[in-house]
Write a protein that holds these residues in place. Structure first.
Motif: not given
Length: 338
Positions: A287-288, A290-291, A294
Motif C-alpha cells: 500500500g501507499k 496516501e491510501e 484517505d
C-alpha cells in the motif's frame, strides 16, 4: 475540513501516514498542528508542509520560533534528574510559560488563512506528559480542536531493535500504542465535544493489522496493538453521547520510511525488500501512505458522521490470506523451503 482545528500525532516523516494526513488536512484548509518526538524532524516537517503550500514567510518564521522554543525547553526538562511525575510537572510548567509568550504576535486573519502548520515536541513513550502537550497544541490552534489523528510509530520490530524477551520492550510498546493515545483522547475530549463538525469531534487512530499476524518476533508490538484496538472501541463507547467519534484504520504493509529501514537491516535494497513484502499481499503490491491517509481522513470527516468504534481494514485484502501460506515469505523469515 475548512477552518477545523486538527492535531496529527506522528507526522514528521514525509513518507509516513501521519505526515500524509497532515498534508491532506492542510490542502483542505484546516488548521493543523503536528507532534513528534524529535524536535529537528518536527521543524523540518513544519517547514516542508508550509513551504509546499505557499504559507507567507512571516507566519512560517513565527511557527518555527515557537517550535524551536518548545524543543529547547522540552529537551532540558527531560535531561534533568527526577521522577516521571517531577518531569511531567516541569513539562506542564514549560507549556504554561510558552502559552503566555504566544499572545503578542499572532498572525493577522489573512495570514492565518494561509494555513500555517504548527509543530510541538512530544514523546509517546512518556504518557504522563500527554495532557499538557495536548493543551499546548490546542492553544496553538486557537483554543479549539475538531480532529485528533494519532499515528503512532513503527514501535520497533524484529529489524529495528525489539527484543521479545525484554520486559521493558513490552512496557514501551504499551505506553506508545495504548496509554499515550488514551491520555491524549482523555485530554482532548473537553475540546472535541464542542466541535460543530457534522458528527462532532473525531479521533482516528492509525493502527495495524499486526495483531492478526501471530509473528513471534514482534510479540510486544502485536500485543500492544491488539490492546490498542480494544482501547479504540472502549473510548468510542465511553464518548458515544459526548459528540465524539473514535475510530481506527488498520493498514497492512505500507511503503513508508519504516519499510526502507527494515530493508537496510535485512541487507536488501528498498526495492528488493518491497518486492518481497508485496508477494505476501493478495493484491500483489504494498500500500501507499496516501491510501491509508484517505481512509483516515474519511473517518475523521463529516462523511463518517454515523461511524464510531470502527476498526477499518486498509490492508489490500491481507485479512483474507496469511503470511504462513506464502512459501517465499516463510523461507525469508523462518528458513522454510520453497
Amino acid at each position: 475540513f475548512s477552518d477545523l482545528s486538527c492535531l496529527v500525532v506522528g507526522a514528521t516523516d514525509p513518507k509516513s501516514i501521519g505526515y500524509t494526513c497532515a498534508a491532506g488536512l492542510q490542502n483542505a484548509r484546516a488548521r493543523v498542528c503536528i507532534m513528534g518526538r524529535d524536535g529537528k524532524k518536527v521543524r523540518t516537517a513544519v517547514d516542508k508542509l508550509n513551504g509546499e503550500h505557499g504559507v507567507v514567510p512571516a507566519v512560517i518564521a513565527e511557527a518555527k520560533a515557537r517550535t524551536d522554543a518548545m524543543f529547547a525547553a522540552y529537551s532540558a526538562a527531560y535531561s534533568a534528574n527526577g521522577s516521571a511525575e517531577q518531569r511531567a510537572i516541569e513539562v506542564e510548567r514549560i507549556v504554561g510559560d510558552l502559552k503566555k509568550q504566544e499572545t503578542s504576535a499572532r498572525p493577522t486573519e489573512a495570514e492565518q488563512r494561509a494555513i500555517a502548520v504548527e509543530g510541538i515536541v512530544g514523546d509517546l513513550k512518556k504518557p504522563e506528559t500527554m495532557a499538557s502537550l495536548l493543551d499546548h497544541a490546542v492553544s496553538l490552534l486557537g483554543g479549539t480542536l475538531d480532529v485528533l489523528i494519532i499515528s503512532v510509530g513503527n514501535g520497533k520490530s524484529e529489524y529495528l531493535g525489539l527484543d521479545p524477551k525484554n520486559a521493558e520492550d513490552y512496557k514501551m510498546s504499551y505506553d506508545v500504542a495504548v496509554l499515550s493515545p488514551q491520555f491524549l483522547i482523555d485530554a482532548a475530549a473537553p475540546y472535541l465535544m464542542k466541535s460543530t463538525q457534522k458528527g462532532g469531534g473525531s479521533v482516528v487512530v492509525v493502527g495495524t493489522m499486526a495483531p492478526m499476524v501471530p509473528w513471534p518476533d514482534t510479540a510486544p508490538y502485536n500485543y500492544a496493538r491488539a490492546a490498542q484496538n480494544c482501547m479504540v472501541e472502549t473510548m468510542a463507547f465511553r464518548h458515544r453521547l459526548d459528540n465524539i467519534r473514535v475510530n481506527a484504520v488498520l493498514p497492512s504493509c505500507i511503503h513508508t520510511g519504516a519499510l526502507d529501514l527494515m530493508a537496510a537491516k535485512k541487507g536488501k535494497t528498498a526495492e528488493e525488500y518491497a518486492k518481497l513484502r508485496a508477494e505476501a499481499q493478495p493484491t500483489g503490491r504494498n500500500g501507499k501512505p496516501e491510501e491509508v491517509a484517505d481512509a483516515a481522513l474519511f473517518l475523521a470527516g463529516s462523511g463518517a458522521s454515523y461511524m464510531t468504534g470502527e476498526l477499518m481494514k486498509v490492508d489490500g485484502g491481507l485479512h483474507l490470506s496469511s503470511w504462513f501460506n506464502r512459501p517465499k515469505i516463510t523461507k525469508e523469515f523462518v528458513g522454510g523451503t520453497d
